[in-house]
Design a protein around this motif. Structure first.
Motif, mmCIF file in Angstrom:
data_model
loop_
_atom_site.group_PDB
_atom_site.id
_atom_site.type_symbol
_atom_site.label_atom_id
_atom_site.label_comp_id
_atom_site.label_asym_id
_atom_site.label_seq_id
_atom_site.Cartn_x
_atom_site.Cartn_y
_atom_site.Cartn_z
ATOM 1 N N SER A 29 -6.551 -0.421 -13.317
ATOM 2 C CA SER A 29 -7.025 -2.079 -12.826
ATOM 3 C C SER A 29 -7.419 -2.849 -14.276
ATOM 4 N N LEU A 30 -8.162 -2.212 -15.270
ATOM 5 C CA LEU A 30 -8.654 -2.801 -16.410
ATOM 6 C C LEU A 30 -7.618 -3.309 -17.123
ATOM 7 N N LEU A 31 -6.581 -2.606 -17.433
ATOM 8 C CA LEU A 31 -5.564 -2.936 -18.287
ATOM 9 C C LEU A 31 -4.772 -4.197 -17.549
ATOM 10 N N SER A 32 -4.497 -4.107 -16.166
ATOM 11 C CA SER A 32 -3.800 -5.161 -15.502
ATOM 12 C C SER A 32 -4.447 -6.274 -15.540
ATOM 13 N N MET A 33 -5.944 -6.384 -15.586
ATOM 14 C CA MET A 33 -6.687 -7.569 -15.536
ATOM 15 C C MET A 33 -6.948 -8.080 -16.956
ATOM 16 N N VAL A 34 -7.209 -7.481 -17.988
ATOM 17 C CA VAL A 34 -7.562 -7.892 -19.336
ATOM 18 C C VAL A 34 -6.326 -8.317 -20.062
ATOM 19 N N GLN A 35 -5.179 -7.840 -19.831
ATOM 20 C CA GLN A 35 -4.119 -8.082 -20.787
ATOM 21 C C GLN A 35 -3.185 -9.359 -20.228
ATOM 22 N N MET A 36 -4.002 -10.184 -19.807
ATOM 23 C CA MET A 36 -3.287 -11.504 -19.477
ATOM 24 C C MET A 36 -2.591 -12.144 -20.360
ATOM 25 N N PRO A 37 -1.363 -12.444 -20.116
ATOM 26 C CA PRO A 37 -0.493 -13.193 -21.104
ATOM 27 C C PRO A 37 -0.931 -14.600 -21.729
ATOM 28 N N SER A 38 -0.933 -15.106 -22.922
ATOM 29 C CA SER A 38 -1.505 -16.104 -23.396
ATOM 30 C C SER A 38 -1.363 -17.513 -22.530
ATOM 31 N N GLY A 39 -2.321 -18.218 -22.220
ATOM 32 C CA GLY A 39 -2.136 -19.478 -21.462
ATOM 33 C C GLY A 39 -2.829 -19.315 -20.267
ATOM 34 N N VAL A 40 -3.258 -18.375 -19.581
ATOM 35 C CA VAL A 40 -3.475 -17.876 -18.341
ATOM 36 C C VAL A 40 -4.627 -16.856 -18.674
ATOM 37 N N PRO A 41 -6.087 -17.439 -18.924
ATOM 38 C CA PRO A 41 -6.915 -16.372 -19.139
ATOM 39 C C PRO A 41 -7.670 -16.009 -18.106
ATOM 40 N N VAL A 42 -8.130 -14.808 -18.311
ATOM 41 C CA VAL A 42 -8.935 -14.013 -17.193
ATOM 42 C C VAL A 42 -9.929 -13.258 -17.778
ATOM 43 N N ALA A 43 -11.334 -13.704 -17.640
ATOM 44 C CA ALA A 43 -12.409 -13.075 -18.219
ATOM 45 C C ALA A 43 -12.283 -11.597 -17.475
ATOM 46 N N CYS A 44 -12.866 -10.748 -18.247
ATOM 47 C CA CYS A 44 -12.884 -9.416 -17.612
ATOM 48 C C CYS A 44 -14.044 -8.585 -17.862
ATOM 49 N N VAL A 45 -14.843 -7.979 -16.760
ATOM 50 C CA VAL A 45 -16.115 -7.178 -17.199
ATOM 51 C C VAL A 45 -15.517 -5.837 -17.012
ATOM 52 N N ALA A 46 -16.507 -4.874 -17.009
ATOM 53 C CA ALA A 46 -16.206 -3.546 -17.003
ATOM 54 C C ALA A 46 -15.698 -3.139 -15.914
ATOM 55 N N ILE A 47 -15.295 -1.763 -15.877
ATOM 56 C CA ILE A 47 -14.767 -1.196 -14.666
ATOM 57 C C ILE A 47 -15.891 -1.089 -13.840
ATOM 58 N N ASN A 48 -15.926 -1.551 -12.482
ATOM 59 C CA ASN A 48 -16.774 -1.771 -11.309
ATOM 60 C C ASN A 48 -18.103 -2.660 -11.811
ATOM 61 N N GLY A 49 -17.813 -3.207 -12.727
ATOM 62 C CA GLY A 49 -18.853 -4.282 -13.346
ATOM 63 C C GLY A 49 -19.402 -5.331 -12.567
ATOM 64 N N ALA A 50 -19.501 -5.060 -11.369
ATOM 65 C CA ALA A 50 -19.751 -6.267 -10.243
ATOM 66 C C ALA A 50 -21.208 -6.857 -10.759
ATOM 67 N N LYS A 51 -21.899 -6.273 -11.096
ATOM 68 C CA LYS A 51 -23.251 -7.047 -11.318
ATOM 69 C C LYS A 51 -23.147 -8.019 -12.560
ATOM 70 N N ASN A 52 -22.248 -7.502 -13.734
ATOM 71 C CA ASN A 52 -22.326 -8.296 -14.693
ATOM 72 C C ASN A 52 -21.333 -9.614 -14.239
ATOM 73 N N ALA A 53 -20.292 -9.327 -13.413
ATOM 74 C CA ALA A 53 -19.603 -10.320 -13.222
ATOM 75 C C ALA A 53 -20.554 -11.396 -12.411
ATOM 76 N N ALA A 54 -21.335 -11.250 -11.644
ATOM 77 C CA ALA A 54 -22.379 -12.215 -10.960
ATOM 78 C C ALA A 54 -23.060 -12.880 -12.281
ATOM 79 N N ILE A 55 -23.708 -12.102 -12.992
ATOM 80 C CA ILE A 55 -24.525 -12.809 -14.075
ATOM 81 C C ILE A 55 -23.845 -13.603 -15.005
ATOM 82 N N LEU A 56 -22.460 -13.176 -15.346
ATOM 83 C CA LEU A 56 -21.516 -14.372 -16.064
ATOM 84 C C LEU A 56 -21.274 -15.452 -15.490
ATOM 85 N N ALA A 57 -21.127 -15.243 -14.172
ATOM 86 C CA ALA A 57 -20.739 -16.396 -13.125
ATOM 87 C C ALA A 57 -22.027 -17.377 -12.949
#
Ligand code: RP5
Length: 224
Positions: free
Chosen positions: A171-199
């Motif tokens: 899952s991590l590699l699928s999300m973090v390795q976005m090709p240039s031009g379409v960024p997706v910020a990625c938190v840790a595996i199961n990093g639900a809390k950090n995703a919320a804080i970043l939001a």
């Protein structure tokens, strides 16, 4: 049309029904007082109108593309999308954390692979619905964050779900390795809390009330 919370719509629907009942009652009382026969059809029509209005109001209160609203009296600012109902448990902390910061959010379950049209419709409409940040959680070949990012100008934070086969590295590699031009910020595996804080931090760049909450949180952390 102004968007209300689900609770607000239900309260309004109940109020409409009550008003219809009161109007019916008054009409019956007035008619019998002045000696007019009360046609049953009048009563039926008024009650039917009340029920119809209630149904319309309930229909309009449904969030777009299956989104379920949270927070009582506010428009959602964060949209959480998950690839599967099986992601809900790992994402529970995300909703809890957003709530603890007073951030209204909506949740939708839509798989990039199994329901691509639902994902597109939800992502395309998110900005117009007032959403400012999207959090996308998915596991395995987790394309959800990238697909959502393709359809929205909003920032997308991806949460790679832990998986049984590869522990979430897939899952991590699928999300973090976005090709240039379409960024997706990625938190840790199961990093639900950090995703919320970043939001919340992203919201805080333009909404001082959220920035202040983050400042408080960091101060508390520093105090240990
Ligand atoms: C992804 O595949 C989901 O995000 C989930 O993490 C994973 C497994 O989904 P289910 O087979 O449990 O629905 O699409």
């Amino acid at each position: 049309m102004e968007r209300r919370s689900v609770g607000g719509w239900i309260a309004m629907g109940v109020a409409v029904l009550l008003a219809a009942a009161v109007v019916t009652f008054v009409m019956v009382m007035v008619a019998s007082y002045i000696g007019l026969p009360v046609p049953g059809i009048v009563v039926v029509v008024i009650l039917a109108l009340g029920a119809l209005m209630y149904a319309v109001i309930r229909g309009e209160s449904k969030p777009a593309a299956g989104g379920e609203e949270h927070a009582v009296d506010a428009e959602p600012l964060v949209g959480i999308v998950m690839g599967s109902k099986s992601d809900e448990a790992a994402m529970e902390e995300c909703g809890k954390t957003l709530s603890s910061y007073g951030v209204p959010y909506e949740v939708v379950i839509a798989s990039a692979h199994r329901q691509p049209e639902k994902v597109r419709e939800w992502a395309e409409g998110a900005a117009d619905r007032g959403i400012r940040v999207i959090i996308a959680a998915a596991g395995k070949a987790a394309h959800l964050g990238g697909v959502v990012a393709a359809f929205t100008p909003l920032p997308v934070i991806a949460v790679p779900m832990k998986t049984s086969d590869l522990g979430g590295l897939d899952s991590l590699l699928s999300m973090v390795q976005m090709p240039s031009g379409v960024p997706v910020a990625c938190v840790a595996i199961n990093g639900a809390k950090n995703a919320a804080i970043l939001a919340v931090q992203i919201l805080g760049t333009s909404m001082p009330e959220y920035r202040d909450r983050i400042v408080d949180m960091k101060r508390e952390m520093a105090q240990g």
